[in-house]
Design a protein around this motif. Structure first.
Motif, PDB file in Angstrom:
ATOM      1  N   LEU A  87       0.816  -1.219   0.000  1.00 49.47           N
ATOM      2  CA  LEU A  87       0.000   0.000   0.000  1.00 49.47           C
ATOM      3  C   LEU A  87       0.853   1.274   0.000  1.00 49.47           C
ATOM      4  O   LEU A  87       0.314   2.373  -0.140  1.00 49.47           O
ATOM      5  N   TYR A 156      -7.962  -3.230   1.712  1.00 51.78           N
ATOM      6  CA  TYR A 156      -8.091  -2.671   0.364  1.00 51.78           C
ATOM      7  C   TYR A 156      -8.171  -3.798  -0.667  1.00 51.78           C
ATOM      8  O   TYR A 156      -7.305  -4.678  -0.705  1.00 51.78           O
ATOM      9  N   ARG A 186      -9.857   2.518  -4.601  1.00 49.28           N
ATOM     10  CA  ARG A 186      -9.691   2.386  -3.151  1.00 49.28           C
ATOM     11  C   ARG A 186     -10.868   1.682  -2.488  1.00 49.28           C
ATOM     12  O   ARG A 186     -11.171   1.906  -1.313  1.00 49.28           O
ATOM     13  N   HIS A 188     -12.624  -0.825  -0.311  1.00 49.77           N
ATOM     14  CA  HIS A 188     -12.061  -1.499   0.846  1.00 49.77           C
ATOM     15  C   HIS A 188     -13.142  -2.002   1.784  1.00 49.77           C
ATOM     16  O   HIS A 188     -14.230  -1.452   1.860  1.00 49.77           O
TER      17      HIS A 188
END
Length: 196
Positions: A87, A156, A186, A188
């Motif tokens: 990430l 994520y 993004r 998640h």
């Protein structure tokens, strides 16, 4: 008291910056930052925090796949986070854009475009962010201990949807996982365990 000494003391009191004294020592910042990570990942995690001038910097290089972000001394309360190293490009880009003064929406849109263009990478198989927050009164900065905090977990999974995961768009019970920002770079899973 001599006039020169009085003037010196007055000057010193006006030049004092209380913000500088609120930055904990490096070892305490590291100790608190890694509390967000699973225990087995804490010792070797890379840790970012703040130097004596309040500048964001690397406090410790890492030996495993975990990266931790220390508490921002300019913000009230405690907020520390640790995440899987895949990430880092996403997080680093967010920090860069925030430093440029971009809004949350601008950061979201820019990163979305960059991920779609292939200039910003996201993890292929998902990656987890661990967050620990607490009220300021619940933190003992002299010992680097959090007396009572709240955890939140974010997994994520770029471009995942309600349909691809079976997750709802909001939690229907305390601690229930749900999906946020589905269908985007993004996307998640959010998991917020209920507080005891």
């Amino acid at each position: 008291m001599r006039p020169g000494l009085i003037i010196l003391l007055l000057f010193a009191s006006f030049s004092y910056s209380p913000g500088q004294s609120s930055i904990p020592p490096k070892d305490i910042q590291i100790k608190v930052a890694v509390l967000a990570a699973p225990e087995e990942n804490r010792k070797g995690a890379k840790v970012y925090g703040y130097n004596a001038q309040g500048e964001f910097t690397v406090l410790r290089e890492g030996e495993n796949e975990m990266i931790c972000i220390g508490d921002d001394p300019k913000q009230n309360g405690l907020s520390v986070a640790c995440y899987q190293e895949d990430l880092e490009p996403f997080m680093q880009r967010g920090r860069e854009l925030k430093k440029e003064g971009k809004s949350f929406r601008e950061i979201f849109d820019i990163r979305e475009e960059e991920v779609q263009a292939g200039s910003l990478t996201m993890p292929d198989n998902g990656a987890t962010l661990f967050v620990l927050t607490a009220d300021e009164k619940e933190v003992d900065w002299s010992k680097g201990k959090v007396l009572d905090g709240n955890f939140r977990y974010v997994v994520y999974i770029p471009y995942a949807t309600v349909e691809s995961t079976g997750l709802p768009l909001k939690p229907e019970a305390p601690g229930m996982p749900w999906i946020m920002d589905p269908g985007t770079h993004r996307a998640h899973i959010m998991i917020t365990p209920p507080k005891d």
